[in-house]
Enzyme design. Sequence first.
Site, PDB file in Angstrom:
ATOM      1  N   LYS A  85       0.865  -1.187   0.000  1.00  0.00           N
ATOM      2  CA  LYS A  85       0.000   0.000   0.000  1.00  0.00           C
ATOM      3  C   LYS A  85       0.898   1.233   0.000  1.00  0.00           C
ATOM      4  O   LYS A  85       1.720   1.404   0.892  1.00  0.00           O
ATOM      5  CB  LYS A  85      -0.894   0.007   1.246  1.00  0.00           C
ATOM      6  CG  LYS A  85      -1.608   1.359   1.498  1.00  0.00           C
ATOM      7  CD  LYS A  85      -2.512   1.326   2.728  1.00  0.00           C
ATOM      8  CE  LYS A  85      -3.071   2.728   3.051  1.00  0.00           C
ATOM      9  NZ  LYS A  85      -3.942   2.749   4.251  1.00  0.00           N
ATOM     10  N   ASP A 114      -2.563  10.364   3.423  1.00  0.00           N
ATOM     11  CA  ASP A 114      -3.951   9.966   3.646  1.00  0.00           C
ATOM     12  C   ASP A 114      -4.650  11.001   4.530  1.00  0.00           C
ATOM     13  O   ASP A 114      -4.536  10.962   5.751  1.00  0.00           O
ATOM     14  CB  ASP A 114      -3.981   8.581   4.313  1.00  0.00           C
ATOM     15  CG  ASP A 114      -5.407   8.092   4.582  1.00  0.00           C
ATOM     16  OD1 ASP A 114      -6.353   8.693   4.006  1.00  0.00           O
ATOM     17  OD2 ASP A 114      -5.565   7.105   5.338  1.00  0.00           O
ATOM     18  N   LYS A 122     -10.010  13.099   8.101  1.00  0.00           N
ATOM     19  CA  LYS A 122      -9.502  12.742   9.428  1.00  0.00           C
ATOM     20  C   LYS A 122      -9.425  13.977  10.319  1.00  0.00           C
ATOM     21  O   LYS A 122      -9.252  15.085   9.810  1.00  0.00           O
ATOM     22  CB  LYS A 122      -8.076  12.173   9.294  1.00  0.00           C
ATOM     23  CG  LYS A 122      -7.980  10.793   8.699  1.00  0.00           C
ATOM     24  CD  LYS A 122      -6.520  10.343   8.646  1.00  0.00           C
ATOM     25  CE  LYS A 122      -6.380   8.962   8.028  1.00  0.00           C
ATOM     26  NZ  LYS A 122      -6.994   7.895   8.820  1.00  0.00           N
ATOM     27  N   ASP A 168       1.815   6.611   5.303  1.00  0.00           N
ATOM     28  CA  ASP A 168       0.809   5.625   4.904  1.00  0.00           C
ATOM     29  C   ASP A 168       1.238   4.848   3.654  1.00  0.00           C
ATOM     30  O   ASP A 168       0.459   4.093   3.081  1.00  0.00           O
ATOM     31  CB  ASP A 168      -0.538   6.331   4.684  1.00  0.00           C
ATOM     32  CG  ASP A 168      -1.730   5.412   4.936  1.00  0.00           C
ATOM     33  OD1 ASP A 168      -1.547   4.370   5.583  1.00  0.00           O
ATOM     34  OD2 ASP A 168      -2.835   5.753   4.468  1.00  0.00           O
ATOM     35  N   GLU A 196      -9.320   3.682   2.353  1.00  0.00           N
ATOM     36  CA  GLU A 196      -8.843   3.755   0.970  1.00  0.00           C
ATOM     37  C   GLU A 196      -7.787   2.711   0.635  1.00  0.00           C
ATOM     38  O   GLU A 196      -7.658   2.310  -0.519  1.00  0.00           O
ATOM     39  CB  GLU A 196      -8.296   5.164   0.685  1.00  0.00           C
ATOM     40  CG  GLU A 196      -6.843   5.421   1.103  1.00  0.00           C
ATOM     41  CD  GLU A 196      -6.593   5.319   2.600  1.00  0.00           C
ATOM     42  OE1 GLU A 196      -7.561   5.424   3.369  1.00  0.00           O
ATOM     43  OE2 GLU A 196      -5.439   5.111   3.012  1.00  0.00           O
ATOM     44  N   ARG A 245      -7.488  -0.457   1.248  1.00  0.00           N
ATOM     45  CA  ARG A 245      -8.016  -1.726   0.731  1.00  0.00           C
ATOM     46  C   ARG A 245      -8.466  -1.579  -0.724  1.00  0.00           C
ATOM     47  O   ARG A 245      -8.421  -2.539  -1.487  1.00  0.00           O
ATOM     48  CB  ARG A 245      -9.167  -2.211   1.630  1.00  0.00           C
ATOM     49  CG  ARG A 245     -10.334  -1.267   1.700  1.00  0.00           C
ATOM     50  CD  ARG A 245     -11.228  -1.520   2.909  1.00  0.00           C
ATOM     51  NE  ARG A 245     -10.643  -1.006   4.142  1.00  0.00           N
ATOM     52  CZ  ARG A 245     -11.197  -1.127   5.352  1.00  0.00           C
ATOM     53  NH1 ARG A 245     -12.351  -1.742   5.506  1.00  0.00           N
ATOM     54  NH2 ARG A 245     -10.601  -0.634   6.410  1.00  0.00           N
TER      55      ARG A 245
HETATM   56  N1  BES Z   1      -4.031   4.739   6.964  1.00  0.00           N
HETATM   57  C1  BES Z   1      -5.134   4.508   7.804  1.00  0.00           C
HETATM   58  C2  BES Z   1      -4.836   3.552   8.960  1.00  0.00           C
HETATM   59  C3  BES Z   1      -3.773   4.007   9.942  1.00  0.00           C
HETATM   60  C4  BES Z   1      -4.146   4.689  11.086  1.00  0.00           C
HETATM   61  C5  BES Z   1      -2.458   3.704   9.739  1.00  0.00           C
HETATM   62  C6  BES Z   1      -3.183   5.086  11.988  1.00  0.00           C
HETATM   63  C7  BES Z   1      -1.492   4.094  10.658  1.00  0.00           C
HETATM   64  C8  BES Z   1      -1.843   4.779  11.780  1.00  0.00           C
HETATM   65  C9  BES Z   1      -6.289   3.905   7.003  1.00  0.00           C
HETATM   66  O1  BES Z   1      -6.381   4.328   5.678  1.00  0.00           O
HETATM   67  C10 BES Z   1      -7.557   4.333   7.660  1.00  0.00           C
HETATM   68  O2  BES Z   1      -7.838   5.493   7.665  1.00  0.00           O
HETATM   69  N2  BES Z   1      -8.301   3.366   8.205  1.00  0.00           N
HETATM   70  C11 BES Z   1      -9.518   3.630   8.857  1.00  0.00           C
HETATM   71  C12 BES Z   1     -10.540   2.647   8.355  1.00  0.00           C
HETATM   72  C13 BES Z   1     -11.944   2.974   8.775  1.00  0.00           C
HETATM   73  C14 BES Z   1     -12.420   4.235   8.090  1.00  0.00           C
HETATM   74  C15 BES Z   1     -12.838   1.818   8.427  1.00  0.00           C
HETATM   75  C16 BES Z   1      -9.278   3.480  10.354  1.00  0.00           C
HETATM   76  O3  BES Z   1      -8.503   2.606  10.752  1.00  0.00           O
HETATM   77  O4  BES Z   1      -9.854   4.251  11.116  1.00  0.00           O
HETATM   78 ZN    ZN Z   2      -4.624   4.931   4.805  1.00  0.00          ZN
HETATM   79 MN    MN Z   3      -7.498   6.114   5.465  1.00  0.00          MN
END
Ligand code: BES
Ligand code: ZN
Ligand code: MN
Length: 500
Positions: free
Chosen positions: A264, A269, A276, A287, A348, A350
Amino acid sequence: MPNALKLGFGPFAAPGRGALVVFCDNNLKFGPATRKALGEVAGVVARAAKSERFIGKKSSTLDLVVPTGLKATRLVVIGVGKVAELTPKDFIRLGGVAIGRLPNSAADASIFAELPGGAMRADQAADLAQGVRLRAYAFDRYKTKRKEDEKPPAVRNVTIAVGDVAAVRKADAPRIATSDGVVLARDLVNEPANVLYPEEFARRVGLLKKLRVAVEVLDVGAMKKLGMNALLGVGQGSKRESRVVVMRWNGGRAGEAPAAFIGKGVCFDTGGISIKPASNMEDMKGDMAGAACVVGLMYTLAARKARVNAVGLIGLVENMPDGNAQRPGDIVKSMSGQTIEIINTDAEGRLVLADVIWYAAQRFKPKFMVDLATLTGAIIVALGQEYAGMFSNNDQLAERLTKAGNETGELVWRMPLAPEYDKMIDSKFADMKNTGGSRWGGAITAAQFIKRFVDDKIPWAHLDIAGTGFDSRQTDINKSWGSGWGVRLLDRLVADHYEK
Ligand code: BES
Ligand code: ZN
Ligand code: MN
């Protein structure tokens, strides 16, 4: 050059003016060459140990500044604990501890790679050297000022004194390839997103061509033709164009199906329209740690001429909110033909992996696939920063990864996949939705989503590295933020799998 470390090997000899680093066991015993080098000072060491309650525990240290009777400006004694219990990852860590105890002023240091029973074996001394290299790494290219007492020496000369210099050099060569791969991955993770965006990332991967890695870049036009709409949807709100990079290293038997590594590469992000919160959003420059690991790994395999056919594929995008950004509720058709309802534009990663994994399987028919992604905050809730989450459709691959993790210290913990979780991503309007709807089991529903793009005949493992890919904590072998996590793990997996 990533840092100004000059590391060399030499025979045990009377130490010079720089710092001297030596090892003892949990009985405060030194090896013969070390005892000779210490001479009279051994008595002072014993007294200092007593007063400091230093008992030679693994990775504990005792420092003597300008010890009378030694030329060295500092003597660092490092405990190794019980010699019989030492493993390779302990030697790497000891190398990190050794370099970590040197003061900023030390331009020269000599490390005696000796245990009470005599010189460390060649592989042990080379592991020690790898720890020194990993720990010496610093990402400081944007620092233009330094306080006087924080200035490091322009060049730090470290000599590791060993028994058989030629044998250690030989053992060191492949380890240099590995630590350089880790450093490359760390550099990519640490680089800010205004500098490292998809095109620039792809350009940097192009540098692997020098090592005879074949590098191909798919631009937006090529991806449109392939139907990678899941990936393209993520990048459509960004001024920066998306890219997919394909790396191929053919060091194995001609025609043998390759191992595939998929990363990835979300260069930043923001969450997109499902934006966020501001706190810690700066971390999302990392990311792309999965992609960075794949690049570092491909570098390592090529640099040490690994006897394996391997392909690395990375999906590079920037997830931004914008007038053209993807909306919640949008439905996209992935390259596999399956449709996806976007519930949350922050899920995103996935979407990127769905198309890249599908493409990798179609094009290369790999022997097995491992993907790496900073995919979910939920895996950090579950496992913290010590273990990466591992999901797999194949017990043998999962076991191999677990073993490689225990050997390298890059640990993985297997998490479940099950039809009950899969149901949670069924959608009212499309074949699936991109989140489970609830936060419960968030790392698992993410893995279930990816699994829908994997042919179950291909052994596959998904590593959720959100907790391990970057890290503001300090470890003995990494003082920088980006960890380069996974390069050593997968390098070992390949070595165990193909080169034994
Ligand atoms: N890149 C993030 C996950 C992440 C969070 C990586 C903190 C490293 C540190 C990912 O794209 C994300 O935002 N995931 C969401 C998914 C949710 C919206 C279902 C998450 O984990 O909150
Ligand atoms: Zn992400
Ligand atoms: Mn994300």
